[in-house]
Motif scaffolding. Structure first.
Motif, PDB file in Angstrom:
ATOM      1  N   SER A 139     -38.897  71.489 -11.301  1.00  0.00           N
ATOM      2  CA  SER A 139     -39.260  72.748 -10.653  1.00  0.00           C
ATOM      3  C   SER A 139     -39.298  72.594  -9.139  1.00  0.00           C
ATOM      4  CB  SER A 139     -40.594  73.266 -11.145  1.00  0.00           C
ATOM      5  OG  SER A 139     -41.342  72.322 -11.784  1.00  0.00           O
ATOM      6  N   THR A 170     -44.199  73.211  -4.902  1.00  0.00           N
ATOM      7  CA  THR A 170     -45.257  74.216  -4.741  1.00  0.00           C
ATOM      8  C   THR A 170     -45.655  74.247  -3.271  1.00  0.00           C
ATOM      9  OG1 THR A 170     -46.075  73.781  -6.962  1.00  0.00           O
ATOM     10  CG2 THR A 170     -47.611  74.822  -5.424  1.00  0.00           C
ATOM     11  N   ALA A 184     -52.214  68.194 -10.708  1.00  0.00           N
ATOM     12  CA  ALA A 184     -50.780  68.207 -10.976  1.00  0.00           C
ATOM     13  C   ALA A 184     -50.359  67.053 -11.880  1.00  0.00           C
ATOM     14  CB  ALA A 184     -50.019  68.115  -9.657  1.00  0.00           C
ATOM     15  N   ALA A 238     -44.942  65.939  -9.700  1.00  0.00           N
ATOM     16  CA  ALA A 238     -44.994  67.285  -9.121  1.00  0.00           C
ATOM     17  C   ALA A 238     -44.844  67.193  -7.610  1.00  0.00           C
ATOM     18  CB  ALA A 238     -46.312  67.968  -9.481  1.00  0.00           C
ATOM     19  N   PHE A 280     -44.894  69.042  -3.676  1.00  0.00           N
ATOM     20  CA  PHE A 280     -45.559  70.055  -2.853  1.00  0.00           C
ATOM     21  C   PHE A 280     -44.935  70.074  -1.468  1.00  0.00           C
ATOM     22  CE2 PHE A 280     -48.606  68.491  -5.905  1.00  0.00           C
ATOM     23  CZ  PHE A 280     -49.188  69.649  -6.392  1.00  0.00           C
TER      24      PHE A 280
END
Length: 108
Positions: free
Chosen positions: A17, A20, A43, A47, A49
């Protein structure tokens, strides 16, 4: 934003993905680091950011906190934000920093 909207590639080169966005502009020490650490704890490993911060101390504190927590951190840019220029500050744009932080394998 900063032009990083393409999917993130992990070690196996499979797309994950998009990162964030964590916008900590306007927050002062220690809040950017406290909020980043909370997001990292919540998270999953891997993940990603994008972190925006305008506190000059964050330029040092965010990479340091990431190193201590074994979370990879890359400083992507130092920018001037024309939208946040204030007449009280002489109309000068405020600088901010952009980091890419990835949640490491070990819990924070």
């Amino acid at each position: 934003m900063c032009g990083l909207t393409a999917p993130v590639m992990n070690d196996r080169t499979a797309p994950s993905s998009p990162p964030t966005l964590l916008d900590f502009r306007g927050y002062r020490c220690p809040l950017p680091v406290v909020k980043l650490e909370a997001a990292l704890r919540a998270a999953a490993p891997g993940a990603a950011f994008l972190v925006f911060a305008d506190d000059p101390v964050a330029a040092v504190d965010i990479p340091h906190a990431c190193t201590q927590g074994a979370n990879p951190c890359e400083r992507l840019a130092d920018r001037a934000d024309q939208r946040r220029a204030s007449p009280a500050g002489g109309g000068r744009a405020r600088s901010y920093y952009v980091f890419r932080v990835t949640r490491g394998e070990n819990p924070a």
